[in-house]
Design a protein around this motif. Structure first.
Motif, PDB file in Angstrom:
ATOM      1  N   ASP A 131       0.821  -1.201   0.000  1.00 40.55           N
ATOM      2  CA  ASP A 131       0.000   0.000   0.000  1.00 40.55           C
ATOM      3  C   ASP A 131       0.860   1.257   0.000  1.00 40.55           C
ATOM      4  OD1 ASP A 131      -2.636  -0.772  -0.159  1.00 40.55           O
ATOM      5  OD2 ASP A 131      -2.801  -1.182   1.975  1.00 40.55           O
ATOM      6  N   ASP A 132       0.420   2.254  -0.762  1.00 40.18           N
ATOM      7  CA  ASP A 132       1.099   3.541  -0.832  1.00 40.18           C
ATOM      8  C   ASP A 132       0.550   4.430   0.272  1.00 40.18           C
ATOM      9  OD1 ASP A 132       2.289   5.912  -1.470  1.00 40.18           O
ATOM     10  OD2 ASP A 132       1.223   6.225  -3.361  1.00 40.18           O
ATOM     11  N   LEU A 133       1.243   4.436   1.420  1.00 37.64           N
ATOM     12  CA  LEU A 133       0.731   5.156   2.583  1.00 37.64           C
ATOM     13  C   LEU A 133       0.846   6.669   2.443  1.00 37.64           C
ATOM     14  CD1 LEU A 133       2.020   2.860   5.456  1.00 37.64           C
ATOM     15  CD2 LEU A 133      -0.196   2.849   4.304  1.00 37.64           C
ATOM     16  N   ALA A 134       1.717   7.164   1.547  1.00 43.16           N
ATOM     17  CA  ALA A 134       1.813   8.608   1.329  1.00 43.16           C
ATOM     18  C   ALA A 134       0.595   9.125   0.573  1.00 43.16           C
ATOM     19  CB  ALA A 134       3.088   8.954   0.567  1.00 43.16           C
ATOM     20  N   GLY A 135      -0.059   8.236  -0.158  1.00 41.12           N
ATOM     21  CA  GLY A 135      -1.284   8.612  -0.840  1.00 41.12           C
ATOM     22  C   GLY A 135      -1.051   9.564  -1.997  1.00 41.12           C
ATOM     23  N   CYS A 136      -2.125  10.237  -2.386  1.00 43.79           N
ATOM     24  CA  CYS A 136      -2.070  11.187  -3.495  1.00 43.79           C
ATOM     25  C   CYS A 136      -1.555  12.538  -3.028  1.00 43.79           C
ATOM     26  CB  CYS A 136      -3.462  11.366  -4.100  1.00 43.79           C
ATOM     27  SG  CYS A 136      -4.070   9.953  -5.019  1.00 43.79           S
ATOM     28  N   GLY A 137      -1.049  13.296  -3.982  1.00 47.08           N
ATOM     29  CA  GLY A 137      -0.713  14.691  -3.737  1.00 47.08           C
ATOM     30  C   GLY A 137      -1.742  15.576  -4.422  1.00 47.08           C
ATOM     31  N   VAL A 138      -1.842  16.815  -3.966  1.00 39.52           N
ATOM     32  CA  VAL A 138      -2.705  17.822  -4.597  1.00 39.52           C
ATOM     33  C   VAL A 138      -1.812  18.661  -5.496  1.00 39.52           C
ATOM     34  CG1 VAL A 138      -4.269  19.762  -4.228  1.00 39.52           C
ATOM     35  CG2 VAL A 138      -4.276  17.823  -2.630  1.00 39.52           C
ATOM     36  N   TRP A 139      -2.026  18.557  -6.809  1.00 38.63           N
ATOM     37  CA  TRP A 139      -1.146  19.169  -7.802  1.00 38.63           C
ATOM     38  C   TRP A 139      -1.850  20.307  -8.538  1.00 38.63           C
ATOM     39  CZ3 TRP A 139       3.917  17.434  -8.867  1.00 38.63           C
ATOM     40  CH2 TRP A 139       4.300  16.290  -8.167  1.00 38.63           C
ATOM     41  N   PHE A 212      -5.364  15.273  -8.452  1.00 41.73           N
ATOM     42  CA  PHE A 212      -4.978  14.501  -7.274  1.00 41.73           C
ATOM     43  C   PHE A 212      -4.211  13.279  -7.768  1.00 41.73           C
ATOM     44  CE2 PHE A 212      -9.057  16.612  -6.836  1.00 41.73           C
ATOM     45  CZ  PHE A 212      -8.739  17.556  -5.860  1.00 41.73           C
ATOM     46  N   LEU A 213      -2.891  13.352  -7.672  1.00 40.84           N
ATOM     47  CA  LEU A 213      -2.013  12.385  -8.325  1.00 40.84           C
ATOM     48  C   LEU A 213      -1.033  11.771  -7.334  1.00 40.84           C
ATOM     49  CD1 LEU A 213      -0.993  14.662 -11.348  1.00 40.84           C
ATOM     50  CD2 LEU A 213      -2.861  12.999 -11.309  1.00 40.84           C
ATOM     51  N   SER A 214      -0.780  10.474  -7.506  1.00 39.86           N
ATOM     52  CA  SER A 214       0.313   9.848  -6.774  1.00 39.86           C
ATOM     53  C   SER A 214       1.625  10.460  -7.258  1.00 39.86           C
ATOM     54  CB  SER A 214       0.314   8.346  -7.021  1.00 39.86           C
ATOM     55  OG  SER A 214       1.519   7.769  -6.575  1.00 39.86           O
ATOM     56  N   PRO A 215       2.597  10.651  -6.370  1.00 37.86           N
ATOM     57  CA  PRO A 215       3.881  11.216  -6.816  1.00 37.86           C
ATOM     58  C   PRO A 215       4.676  10.271  -7.701  1.00 37.86           C
ATOM     59  CG  PRO A 215       4.017  10.536  -4.522  1.00 37.86           C
ATOM     60  CD  PRO A 215       2.564  10.422  -4.912  1.00 37.86           C
ATOM     61  N   ALA A 216       4.297   8.998  -7.733  1.00 38.19           N
ATOM     62  CA  ALA A 216       4.997   8.025  -8.577  1.00 38.19           C
ATOM     63  C   ALA A 216       4.913   8.448 -10.038  1.00 38.19           C
ATOM     64  CB  ALA A 216       4.383   6.644  -8.393  1.00 38.19           C
ATOM     65  N   GLY A 217       6.054   8.703 -10.633  1.00 36.21           N
ATOM     66  CA  GLY A 217       6.092   9.096 -12.029  1.00 36.21           C
ATOM     67  C   GLY A 217       5.741  10.545 -12.289  1.00 36.21           C
ATOM     68  N   VAL A 218       5.429  11.303 -11.231  1.00 35.29           N
ATOM     69  CA  VAL A 218       5.005  12.700 -11.391  1.00 35.29           C
ATOM     70  C   VAL A 218       5.960  13.661 -10.679  1.00 35.29           C
ATOM     71  CG1 VAL A 218       3.051  14.309 -11.149  1.00 35.29           C
ATOM     72  CG2 VAL A 218       2.614  11.880 -11.467  1.00 35.29           C
ATOM     73  N   ARG A 237       4.891  12.349   4.774  1.00 30.64           N
ATOM     74  CA  ARG A 237       5.574  12.851   3.582  1.00 30.64           C
ATOM     75  C   ARG A 237       6.111  11.688   2.761  1.00 30.64           C
ATOM     76  NH1 ARG A 237       8.386  18.672   4.701  1.00 30.64           N
ATOM     77  NH2 ARG A 237       6.894  19.428   6.270  1.00 30.64           N
ATOM     78  N   THR A 238       6.447  11.975   1.523  1.00 30.05           N
ATOM     79  CA  THR A 238       7.025  10.968   0.647  1.00 30.05           C
ATOM     80  C   THR A 238       8.487  11.297   0.381  1.00 30.05           C
ATOM     81  OG1 THR A 238       6.989  10.045  -1.601  1.00 30.05           O
ATOM     82  CG2 THR A 238       6.112  12.253  -1.340  1.00 30.05           C
ATOM     83  N   PRO A 242      10.285  15.258  -0.366  1.00 33.37           N
ATOM     84  CA  PRO A 242      10.359  15.454   1.089  1.00 33.37           C
ATOM     85  C   PRO A 242      10.025  16.864   1.542  1.00 33.37           C
ATOM     86  CG  PRO A 242      12.558  15.291   0.109  1.00 33.37           C
ATOM     87  CD  PRO A 242      11.581  14.913  -0.960  1.00 33.37           C
ATOM     88  N   GLU A 243      10.085  17.819   0.625  1.00 34.09           N
ATOM     89  CA  GLU A 243       9.786  19.204   0.981  1.00 34.09           C
ATOM     90  C   GLU A 243       8.287  19.485   1.040  1.00 34.09           C
ATOM     91  OE1 GLU A 243       9.817  19.150  -3.535  1.00 34.09           O
ATOM     92  OE2 GLU A 243      10.848  18.125  -1.872  1.00 34.09           O
ATOM     93  N   VAL A 244       7.476  18.578   0.516  1.00 29.95           N
ATOM     94  CA  VAL A 244       6.026  18.803   0.464  1.00 29.95           C
ATOM     95  C   VAL A 244       5.394  18.328   1.770  1.00 29.95           C
ATOM     96  CG1 VAL A 244       3.879  18.230  -0.728  1.00 29.95           C
ATOM     97  CG2 VAL A 244       5.987  18.587  -2.041  1.00 29.95           C
ATOM     98  N   PRO A 245       4.655  19.186   2.456  1.00 27.42           N
ATOM     99  CA  PRO A 245       4.055  18.801   3.738  1.00 27.42           C
ATOM    100  C   PRO A 245       2.953  17.764   3.562  1.00 27.42           C
ATOM    101  CG  PRO A 245       3.211  20.930   3.041  1.00 27.42           C
ATOM    102  CD  PRO A 245       4.316  20.576   2.077  1.00 27.42           C
ATOM    103  N   ALA A 246       2.631  17.084   4.657  1.00 27.73           N
ATOM    104  CA  ALA A 246       1.547  16.098   4.671  1.00 27.73           C
ATOM    105  C   ALA A 246       0.341  16.691   5.379  1.00 27.73           C
ATOM    106  CB  ALA A 246       1.993  14.824   5.373  1.00 27.73           C
ATOM    107  N   LEU A 247      -0.829  16.276   4.939  1.00 28.79           N
ATOM    108  CA  LEU A 247      -2.072  16.773   5.526  1.00 28.79           C
ATOM    109  C   LEU A 247      -2.129  16.517   7.022  1.00 28.79           C
ATOM    110  CD1 LEU A 247      -4.913  18.009   4.982  1.00 28.79           C
ATOM    111  CD2 LEU A 247      -5.727  15.668   4.566  1.00 28.79           C
ATOM    112  N   VAL A 248      -1.604  15.382   7.461  1.00 26.27           N
ATOM    113  CA  VAL A 248      -1.676  15.034   8.881  1.00 26.27           C
ATOM    114  C   VAL A 248      -0.882  16.009   9.743  1.00 26.27           C
ATOM    115  CG1 VAL A 248      -2.132  12.588   8.487  1.00 26.27           C
ATOM    116  CG2 VAL A 248       0.240  13.396   8.605  1.00 26.27           C
TER     117      VAL A 248
END
Length: 328
Positions: A131-139, A212-218, A237-238, A242-248
């Motif tokens: 499972d991708d626990l970092a989830g999607c990012g807001v782009w 709303f995209l996974s950072p994989a490949g993006v 964070r992913t 690493p510079e992008v904050p997490a919602l939590v």
């Protein structure tokens, strides 16, 4: 080698020993090993060629070719909102030669009624990621006026229906958009924009305001300055950004669903073929190079036995059914 890779190696080694111990003679062992594949294998990937899903599956296919000596042919087919690929595999002969490689998006399509058959009607042969626990990012586009998620939400509250959110209809990002709208009391103009390979150019060209995209490949699009990722919606964070904050970090609960990649075939694949596929996947899990590939997408993989992968897929299906029902 990190601890997760050590776990995968231990599980794979345990599988090999248990299978060998169950064999009464060398000839029986050779029969098990030769059970699959009996010919070239076609893997259907319901995603555009060149995208992260396609690239990931091709990496596994290359290693399967090396192990088995057979050709593994990738077919990218998104026709009928992916249903043609699903149905081609579901209705195939249960010989392990026609397979499907995809992720939790299929479970959402079933939960939403877009596809009529549950993943439980397939034979799940293994997991290709955890499972991708970092989830999607807001782009957002690189020149977007929004530099934080809070700014985006504040504007959306003041201008309901103005911001165009690109999603793949009835896929994971569509559900993520719905959850954000409900939790933060905002309204987007939802645009059916296709797969990531189709959405990204639209976002870069300012034809969409947010995706709303996974950072994989993006992730490289942020590094190059072509897009901006405002926040990660998962449990932290992913490493890719690493510079992008997490919602939590703001005290909000994460927004994520089980989305691991799986390899599946039609129902009723014989046990000897299931075991043979399992052995090939276990052998791949002992190859450090696959983890280097996964690392580039910010993905993890702990090898699971075929039985455990089938059970995890059933749980993933049920989670999407419950999540979608809660949004209605």
């Amino acid at each position: 080698m990190n601890i997760k890779r050590m776990i995968s190696l231990t599980l794979a080694t345990t599988l090999s020993i248990s299978l060998l111990c169950g064999c009464g003679s060398a000839s029986e062992n050779e029969t098990t090993e030769a059970a699959w594949p009996s010919d070239d294998v076609t893997i259907y990937v319901p995603a555009g060629a060149g995208g992260s899903s396609d690239t990931l599956v091709r990496q596994y296919a290359e290693r399967m070719e090396e192990i088995t000596g057979r050709n593994f042919i990738i077919v990218n087919d998104t026709t009928g909102a992916n249903s043609v690929a699903y149905e081609t595999v579901r209705n195939a002969e249960p010989d392990g030669l026609t397979l499907l490689a995809y992720h939790g998006g299929m479970c959402l399509q079933y939960a939403s009624g877009q596809y009529d058959h549950s993943l439980d009607e397939f034979t799940v042969l293994g997991n290709l990621t955890s499972d991708d626990l970092a989830g999607c990012g807001v782009w957002v586009p690189a020149d977007s006026p929004f530099n934080t998620f809070e700014e985006l939400i504040a504007y959306a509250k003041e201008h309901p229906g103005e911001l165009k959110a690109g999603v793949e209809t009835n896929n994971l990002d569509h559900l993520i958009a719905a959850i954000i709208q409900e939790r933060f009391d905002v309204e987007f103009s939802i645009v059916s924009a296709g797969s990531n390979a189709e959405k990204i150019p639209l976002l870069m060209g300012n034809n969409l305001d947010v995706c709303f995209l996974s950072p994989a490949g993006v992730a490289d699009y942020q590094t190059s300055g072509d897009l901006k990722c405002l926040i990660m919606l998962g449990e932290g964070r992913t490493d890719l950004l690493p510079e992008v904050p997490a919602l939590v970090e703001s005290g909000e609960d994460s927004i994520t669903l089980s989305v691991f990649f799986f390899l599946a075939g039609p129902a009723d694949i014989p046990e000897d073929i299931c075991q043979a596929v399992d052995q090939v996947i276990a052998e791949i899990s002992e190859d450090d190079s696959i983890y280097e590939v996964l690392d580039t997408y910010g993905l993890e993989w702990i090898y699971s036995s075929q039985e455990d992968a089938q059970e995890a897929a059933s749980k993933m299906q049920q989670a999407y059914i419950e999540a979608y029902a809660a949004m209605e």
